[in-house]
Design a protein around this motif. Structure first.
Motif, PDB file in Angstrom:
ATOM      1  N   ILE A   1       0.843  -1.202   0.000  1.00  0.00           N
ATOM      2  CA  ILE A   1       0.000   0.000   0.000  1.00  0.00           C
ATOM      3  C   ILE A   1       0.878   1.251   0.000  1.00  0.00           C
ATOM      4  O   ILE A   1       0.618   2.213  -0.737  1.00  0.00           O
ATOM      5  CB  ILE A   1      -0.948  -0.005   1.209  1.00  0.00           C
ATOM      6  N   ALA A   2       1.932   1.253   0.813  1.00  0.00           N
ATOM      7  CA  ALA A   2       2.831   2.408   0.867  1.00  0.00           C
ATOM      8  C   ALA A   2       3.515   2.642  -0.480  1.00  0.00           C
ATOM      9  O   ALA A   2       3.685   3.791  -0.910  1.00  0.00           O
ATOM     10  CB  ALA A   2       3.871   2.203   1.969  1.00  0.00           C
TER      11      ALA A   2
ATOM     12  N   SER B   1       0.300  10.957   8.813  1.00  0.00           N
ATOM     13  CA  SER B   1      -0.949  10.664   9.517  1.00  0.00           C
ATOM     14  C   SER B   1      -2.110  10.941   8.572  1.00  0.00           C
ATOM     15  O   SER B   1      -2.082  11.892   7.791  1.00  0.00           O
ATOM     16  CB  SER B   1      -1.082  11.554  10.747  1.00  0.00           C
ATOM     17  N   ILE B   2      -3.122  10.070   8.636  1.00  0.00           N
ATOM     18  CA  ILE B   2      -4.353  10.310   7.900  1.00  0.00           C
ATOM     19  C   ILE B   2      -5.505  10.332   8.899  1.00  0.00           C
ATOM     20  O   ILE B   2      -5.462   9.645   9.918  1.00  0.00           O
ATOM     21  CB  ILE B   2      -4.607   9.244   6.805  1.00  0.00           C
TER      22      ILE B   2
ATOM     23  N   SER C   1       3.836   6.159   3.587  1.00  0.00           N
ATOM     24  CA  SER C   1       3.481   5.165   4.593  1.00  0.00           C
ATOM     25  C   SER C   1       2.573   5.835   5.613  1.00  0.00           C
ATOM     26  O   SER C   1       2.953   6.829   6.234  1.00  0.00           O
ATOM     27  CB  SER C   1       4.739   4.624   5.277  1.00  0.00           C
ATOM     28  N   ALA C   2       1.374   5.285   5.798  1.00  0.00           N
ATOM     29  CA  ALA C   2       0.348   5.971   6.583  1.00  0.00           C
ATOM     30  C   ALA C   2       0.071   5.293   7.916  1.00  0.00           C
ATOM     31  O   ALA C   2       0.289   4.090   8.089  1.00  0.00           O
ATOM     32  CB  ALA C   2      -0.942   6.046   5.788  1.00  0.00           C
TER      33      ALA C   2
ATOM     34  N   SER D   1     -10.639   4.047   3.249  1.00  0.00           N
ATOM     35  CA  SER D   1     -10.348   4.218   1.829  1.00  0.00           C
ATOM     36  C   SER D   1      -8.863   4.017   1.548  1.00  0.00           C
ATOM     37  O   SER D   1      -8.483   3.553   0.466  1.00  0.00           O
ATOM     38  CB  SER D   1     -10.791   5.596   1.339  1.00  0.00           C
ATOM     39  N   HIS D   2      -8.009   4.366   2.505  1.00  0.00           N
ATOM     40  CA  HIS D   2      -6.566   4.212   2.290  1.00  0.00           C
ATOM     41  C   HIS D   2      -6.126   2.750   2.405  1.00  0.00           C
ATOM     42  O   HIS D   2      -5.451   2.223   1.521  1.00  0.00           O
ATOM     43  CB  HIS D   2      -5.784   5.059   3.292  1.00  0.00           C
ATOM     44  N   PHE D   3      -6.524   2.090   3.487  1.00  0.00           N
ATOM     45  CA  PHE D   3      -6.056   0.728   3.751  1.00  0.00           C
ATOM     46  C   PHE D   3      -6.927  -0.346   3.106  1.00  0.00           C
ATOM     47  O   PHE D   3      -6.535  -1.512   3.050  1.00  0.00           O
ATOM     48  CB  PHE D   3      -5.976   0.478   5.259  1.00  0.00           C
ATOM     49  N   GLY D   4      -8.121   0.016   2.621  1.00  0.00           N
ATOM     50  CA  GLY D   4      -8.984  -0.969   1.981  1.00  0.00           C
ATOM     51  C   GLY D   4      -9.406  -2.053   2.952  1.00  0.00           C
ATOM     52  O   GLY D   4      -9.719  -1.788   4.107  1.00  0.00           O
ATOM     53  N   TRP D   5      -9.386  -3.305   2.481  1.00  0.00           N
ATOM     54  CA  TRP D   5      -9.856  -4.420   3.308  1.00  0.00           C
ATOM     55  C   TRP D   5      -9.022  -4.596   4.573  1.00  0.00           C
ATOM     56  O   TRP D   5      -9.500  -5.156   5.568  1.00  0.00           O
ATOM     57  CB  TRP D   5      -9.848  -5.720   2.508  1.00  0.00           C
ATOM     58  N   LEU D   6      -7.791  -4.077   4.565  1.00  0.00           N
ATOM     59  CA  LEU D   6      -6.923  -4.246   5.728  1.00  0.00           C
ATOM     60  C   LEU D   6      -7.241  -3.265   6.851  1.00  0.00           C
ATOM     61  O   LEU D   6      -6.675  -3.362   7.940  1.00  0.00           O
ATOM     62  CB  LEU D   6      -5.456  -4.097   5.310  1.00  0.00           C
TER      63      LEU D   6
END
Length: 293
Positions: free
Chosen positions: A171-172, A240-241, A178-179, A248-253
């Motif tokens: 993802i990063a 930071s988000i 990296s969030a 929305s950023h990490f999706g299913w994770l």
């Protein structure tokens, strides 16, 4: 002891098979494919061809063994109900084969089903839905089975890990940073793959019926520290988000990336003389193999 292992060709399962063999046990591993069969034979294990949904193969493996370690799980997050149903059926069939024998049956669960924002102990009960093991272990013990359950940390880390940490790295890479959500103070327990393998071996050898065991070496690694390590190795910013953007950023994770779960393994260590000794999560990230394609 002759131990039947489901999930024997997976990331944790291969380490469990090796741990059992090195301790002098015989191993029968469940294999879905010819590739898996070859890997098990190369390791020195016997092979039973089948799958988690092939209930007859599970019954046969359990009947012929002195104990069972159940690691297999269908990790289909798009249809979690079906995955849970398959796990429930598999557990019940193995339980039927072992009923009244006092043989060991080690099941697998996860720490993310435990309470959030506190340090969980082995005495705490799971509050989330998930693996059938959490509700099955007591029922199995009542049926004359030496059943126990190992609750694994959300990250069982080590070389060749393609689990949650590897997904965070991907993802990063894709997002260019990296969030972490909010201040990044949420935590993940962690355990090295080889330490978890030793725990499964000790459990099948001697865990009392009804035991809930914690596969935890680190009680809680701050998510911010994980994000910073990933950012450092990828040479991307660490940001930071807002919490409402995490999904929305990490999706299913996101269910895991936003979790704040901590856990102790003090009772497990005392009960089974299990003492984690392999590298911690941040050391594994520093080693670099999470960042190879």
């Amino acid at each position: 002891m002759k131990v039947f292992v489901t999930g024997a060709t997976g990331f944790i399962g291969t380490a469990v098979v090796r741990e059992l063999l090195e301790a002098g046990h015989e191993v029968v591993g469940l294999a879905r494919s010819s590739k898996g069969e070859e890997a098990l034979k190369a390791a020195g294990a016997e092979v039973l061809r089948g799958s988690l949904q092939d209930l007859e193969s599970l019954r046969r493996g359990a009947e012929q063994a002195d104990g069972v370690i159940h690691l297999a799980y269908i990790h289909d997050f798009s249809d979690r109900a079906a995955s849970e149903a398959a796990d429930r059926q598999a557990t019940e069939v193995i339980g039927e084969a072992l009923a009244g024998t006092d043989k060991p049956f080690v099941l697998t669960s996860g720490m993310l089903m435990m309470r959030q924002d506190v340090v969980n102990t082995e005495n705490d009960l799971a509050v989330g839905t998930g693996r059938y093991a959490e509700v099955a272990v007591d029922r199995l013990a009542e049926k004359g089975i030496r059943a126990s359950v190992v609750r694994l940390s959300p990250t069982v880390h080590g070389e060749h890990d393609y689990g949650f940490v590897r997904v965070l790295v991907q993802i990063a890479r894709e997002k260019g940073f990296s969030a972490y959500a909010g201040d990044g103070s949420n935590h993940w327990p962690a355990v090295h793959r080889l330490d978890s393998a030793r725990l499964f071996r000790l459990a099948v050898e001697s865990a009392p019926a009804g035991s809930r065991l914690h596969g935890v070496a680190e009680e809680g690694v701050p998510f911010l520290s994980i994000a910073e390590a990933i950012g450092h190795h990828l040479n991307v910013p660490v940001r930071s988000i807002p919490a409402d953007q995490a999904a929305s950023h990490f999706g299913w994770l996101n269910f895991a990336a936003s979790a704040n779960c901590q856990a102790s393994s003090t009772q497990t260590q005392q009960l089974l003389n299990w003492h984690p000794q392999h590298p911690d999560l941040l050391s594994d990230l520093e080693a670099g193999y999470y960042f190879t394609d």
